[in-house]
Design an enzyme around this catalytic site. Structure first.
Site, PDB file in Angstrom:
ATOM      1  N   LYS B 162       1.818  20.383  10.283  1.00 40.82           N
ATOM      2  CA  LYS B 162       2.710  19.809   9.273  1.00 40.82           C
ATOM      3  C   LYS B 162       2.098  19.843   7.884  1.00 40.82           C
ATOM      4  CE  LYS B 162       2.858  15.246   8.610  1.00 40.82           C
ATOM      5  NZ  LYS B 162       1.771  14.935   7.678  1.00 40.82           N
ATOM      6  N   ASP B 164       1.277  18.081   4.331  1.00 40.45           N
ATOM      7  CA  ASP B 164       0.916  16.708   4.027  1.00 40.45           C
ATOM      8  C   ASP B 164       2.068  16.054   3.275  1.00 40.45           C
ATOM      9  OD1 ASP B 164      -0.775  14.491   4.208  1.00 40.45           O
ATOM     10  OD2 ASP B 164      -2.517  15.764   3.920  1.00 40.45           O
ATOM     11  N   LYS B 293      -8.159  -2.737  13.284  1.00 41.14           N
ATOM     12  CA  LYS B 293      -9.297  -3.640  13.313  1.00 41.14           C
ATOM     13  C   LYS B 293      -9.021  -4.913  14.105  1.00 41.14           C
ATOM     14  CE  LYS B 293      -9.337  -3.271   9.085  1.00 41.14           C
ATOM     15  NZ  LYS B 293      -9.410  -3.310   7.634  1.00 41.14           N
TER      16      LYS B 293
END
Lengths: 405, 405
Positions: B162, B164, B293
């Protein structure tokens, strides 16, 4: 090399210099690891660069060559794209964008601007603030009821009547019939008072349908169109204002902006939205009121209104719109804060008048006239009973819905 | 009466019951003051109502009649509009939207879905995760260079290549020439390996230009299109997928989402964006990786992917895309978290391979094959040198750019 300069507030686990550099890389020629596919010279031509750092604010310059001319979605992907999700940056806020003249000149900007709108309404000479209203309730009136409310507001003296931002073409109030009936009433107001009242029909939809609606509205006598620019996209506004078969002023609403603008440490400030709205050709734009809870709110709205009104590489000005919780009692403070080139828009503050919509519109106009004549509202109420009744109900206080718009 | 149910996290100076009621009023038939223009019966038919409150989360039901069918901008103005700016509400986050069947059935949804995309690529039988890559650097390669990188990635074994999200039709890499050259190389890959590789051309622009680009891309042999749905608007996606002259799968990028999604207490969650992307017909959608996270990140992405894959009133499924900081070392944990119906997209994690793009693509495919065969990467590297080299460079660690996508 010409650069588009963008200011970002940055909070990072990295030192700001490194965070800003990572941001500039991610948004131009870099990625999270070194790669084998980068041709020599690319960074020199196309890499965004950190121009300045002051406290938490980094200014990043994007070479204009990195942008596709007039493609706002591509522009946003570059200056307001993935950067918001970078793991090493905790909060980042796009504060301002300053494109160079060559970039700005590719856009036509507003077709009418403040001058053009004043010419239609007939206020070029006195230069007073315009008074607008939003038909209320937001949704639920049928076309005939809408037209009746609009008629009362028009007879009471408003300059602008607009649909609410959630009203488009629902079955309970079909758009074509609504336009027809409201414009009949506006013609009646013109006959009876000689005044032209703008009616901003909310044509918001996907671009194709929006353009069809605009064409149909022109045919059916519309004198202003409205769009919700953030839910439909800046390109839709651009398509609308570039369409030479639709030579009408465009009222731009910013609904949904709070999802991006409200957190002062993250997201996108109103200023970049105002810059894009002016480039794409909005003639009026909601920017907020003087009654925010913090000084910084007031300073921000002043900055926005100043930008919309200033000379900017030959593009016409944009009429700032104050809206959300306004009523006659707060007119003097709004005008004091922002000056006379202002649309004062009251929905509940007109239709909620104890004696109804027409009295409510009169009260707003009386507050504007008093302010223009330098007379306090307290003195003016002696001869102006509609204003007196409005002040009795609402006083001069801020209502809790003060951050709408 | 049928309702669209929306969940909001609310933090207010008012008790949540009152704040939720004010929000429901503001977004439907109410305003900040009582008004004289409300006809009887309107509230009963069109007012949004508070259905449930649990902790900080209020569920509000919007009567379907309040919406204009298929008008996503109007839908957003109602469920995600002015509410973000209400003065009495400090933070508010739209968490989820659950439209009823009748509402969903008005949309065509994805044309291809997971099944359709797998059919093109030829992975229906083994059902393995797809491997994708983003051409890097983001910007700066010319069409010939782009095609060469794509060729190497294709020969190395990727299923999807793809553009960007910031690359559209800039002068340094014109879209038409880029498409032509990349598709020539994809034909070559097909001849040499028998494999079909998708190339998602980023046609993002205003709707009119976007549709022109899509038509032209079809004529020139494109096999997939890509759009940045938040910068160009959901209606653009809708127009694209409804256009029967453009029968191609659509890869949907969500750049700019972090401006609205990142603050967990305000804005709009990814789930409503995923719901709208599926309604509007995206065949693939970026939803994030397993390496956030916090546990809640992982649970959120799982929830998104589950939604995209589940039966939903007959609409086809959407292929979830994991992207941002991926490399071969993290493939097992991604597949463990989300299952095999997943596109694993690596940009830097392929082009940054010490031996170049083709080796990088091989390493990603080797990691996928190992995972499918239930063999640990540590064992698999014995016979797979590209994977071994990738692990030497990146290990199995999370990179700081882990929240891209």
């Amino acid at each position: 090399m010409e650069l588009v300069e963008c200011d970002y507030h940055i909070e990072s686990i990295l030192p700001i210099e490194r965070a800003a550099t990572a941001l500039a890389a991610e948004q131009s020629t870099g990625t999270w690891t070194d790669i084998s596919t980068k041709p020599s010279g690319v960074d020199k031509r196309l890499a965004a660069r950190v121009l300045n750092i002051e406290g938490s604010v980094a200014t990043i310059g994007f070479p204009v060559e990195i942008f596709e001319i007039e493609n706002i979605p591509q522009f946003l992907a570059t200056v307001a794209g993935n950067l918001f999700g970078l793991g090493a940056i905790k909060n980042v806020r796009l504060l301002d964008i300053r494109p160079p003249k060559s970039f700005v000149k590719e856009f036509r900007g507003p077709r009418f601007g403040i001058e053009g709108v004043r010419k239609i309404v007939g206020t070029k000479k006195d230069g007073r603030p315009h008074v607008g209203t939003i038909i209320k309730p937001k949704v639920g009136l049928d076309p005939k009821e809408t037209a009746e409310v609009a008629y009362q507001a028009g007879m009471g003296g408003v300059d602008l009547i607009k649909d609410d931002e959630t009203l488009t073409d629902q079955s309970f109030c079909p758009m074509d019939e609504r336009l027809e009936r409201v414009m009949e009433k506006m013609d009646l107001v013109k006959q009876e008072t000689g005044r032209t009242v703008l009616y901003a029909l909310n044509v918001t939809a996907g671009t194709e349908k929006l353009l069809e609606r605009a064409d149909s509205a022109v045919e059916n006598g519309a004198n202003m169109l409205m769009i919700d620019v953030l839910t439909t996209g800046f390109s839709a506004l651009q398509s609308l204002t570039k369409d030479d078969s639709v030579k009408l002023p465009i009222h731009v609403h910013r609904t949904m902006h709070g999802a991006m603008t409200r957190n002062r440490r993250h997201g996108i400030s109103m200023m970049p939205i105002a810059v894009l709205a002016r480039l794409c050709g909005g003639d009026q734009l909601h920017t907020g009121t003087a009654r925010g809870k913090m000084d910084s709110d007031l300073e921000e709205v002043k900055g926005l209104n100043d930008f919309l009104k200033k000379d900017w590489f030959g593009l016409k000005s944009v009429f700032p719109v104050a809206s959300g919780g306004l009523h006659p009692g707060v007119v003097p403070s709004e005008v004091e804060a922002f000056g006379k080139n202002l649309v004062l828009q009251a929905g509940g503050g007109i239709h909620g008048h104890p004696d109804g919509t027409e009295a409510g519109a009169r009260a707003m106009r009386q507050a504007v006239d008093a302010t223009m004549d330098g007379i306090s509202l307290e003195d003016y109420v002696q001869d102006h009973k509609e204003l007196a009744r409005a002040l009795e109900k609402w006083g001069k206080q801020v209502e809790w819905g003060d951050l709408y718009g």
